[in-house]
Design a protein around this motif. Structure first.
Motif: not given
Length: 297
Positions: A78, A55-56, A82-83, A50, A52, A211-213, A72, A34
């Protein structure tokens, strides 16, 4: 007539928190990718650029081309908006199968760079992989979506990738159970992050927000709610009640995660922790994680 068979001696009980300690060193290996550049490079070749979205995709791909709501819910901490910016759009760029293959290539290059070829191909790595996979045999999929999704993936043949795969199974098994404990404690996503940060053993607010938005305003509002519940004091430190709450959360997480370590047994857990500690220490010394990642500030 009496039997001459001697009962087998009872297995040694696990020492307190032995499973938690073992998980900690395994999770260090799982988490390296990560913070590595390798997943970004691999997914950029698929059109996902991107951070994020990367990551997702790499964590969520095992569940298939799921929507933002599933990501989510399963990831929990998160920001939903953003997700939704990246999911399900990311699956129109690359299939989950392609992402999973790219992730494994990224893990391979990350571990080879951080650990070195000697460690990757060592007998200790093969032994650690076998022990971790044996522990994972006792994991339960019920109510654990991220664990169940990863458990359906094939075990890689190379020992260092098999070790990482087993560490991932054990990490997601514990993580899914941890969400049950957070829900039982009635902590929402930001409150869970903020109260964990207040222990000094989690990511700093800067890294959580990045990182979590969540926004600084979201974070401050969560701190206010935690103060209102008596979990934090005016200075943002855990109160006595807050310390007790975080301890209960970890103890409940331990109970929900005890099966794999009981299955492996005390001697196996001790040996896996010993082997895993050496690998975890090596990646930390190699600079796998930012120096300012953990702490209260």
């Amino acid at each position: 007539m009496t039997s001459s068979t001697t009962p087998a001696p009872a297995a040694a009980a696990l020492p307190p928190r032995a499973g938690r300690r073992c998980h900690g060193v395994l999770n260090t290996i799982h988490t390296t990718h990560y913070f590595a550049p390798d997943p970004g490079r691999e997914l950029a070749a698929l059109g996902i650029t991107h951070p994020k979205a990367v990551n997702f995709a790499i964590r969520g791909a095992a569940m298939g081309a799921v929507g933002a709501g599933v990501i989510t819910a399963a990831f929990y901490n998160y920001k939903p908006e953003v997700v939704a910016r990246f999911v399900p759009e990311v699956w129109r760029t690359a299939t989950p199968e392609d992402v999973l293959a790219a992730r494994l290539r990224a893990v391979d290059s990350t571990l080879r760079r951080l650990l070195g070829e000697d460690a990757v191909s060592s007998p200790e790595m093969t032994e650690a992989a076998g022990l971790a996979l044996r522990a994972a045999e006792a994991c339960s999929p019920g109510g654990r979506p991220l664990y169940a999704a990863h458990a359906a993936l094939p075990v890689p043949r190379e020992p260092h990738l098999a070790y990482w795969h087993a560490a991932t199974l054990l990490r997601e098994h514990r993580g899914d159970g941890h969400l049950v404990a957070l829900l039982d404690a009635e902590l929402d996503a930001v409150e869970a992050l903020a109260s964990h940060t207040a222990t000094g053993r989690s990511m700093t607010p800067k890294w959580n927000l990045a990182t979590r938005g969540w926004s600084p305003e979201d974070w401050d509002a969560a701190l206010d709610r935690l103060r209102g519940r008596g979990i934090l004091d005016a200075a943002g430190e855990l109160t006595e009640a807050g310390v007790a709450l975080r301890q209960r959360i970890e103890e409940q997480t331990d109970r929900l995660d005890r099966a794999p370590y009981e299955h492996l047994g005390a001697a196996g857990v001790e040996r896996l922790t010993e082997l895993g500690s050496a690998f975890a220490g090596a990646v930390v010394r190699a600079g796998a994680f930012p120096g300012d990642l953990l702490g209260k500030a």
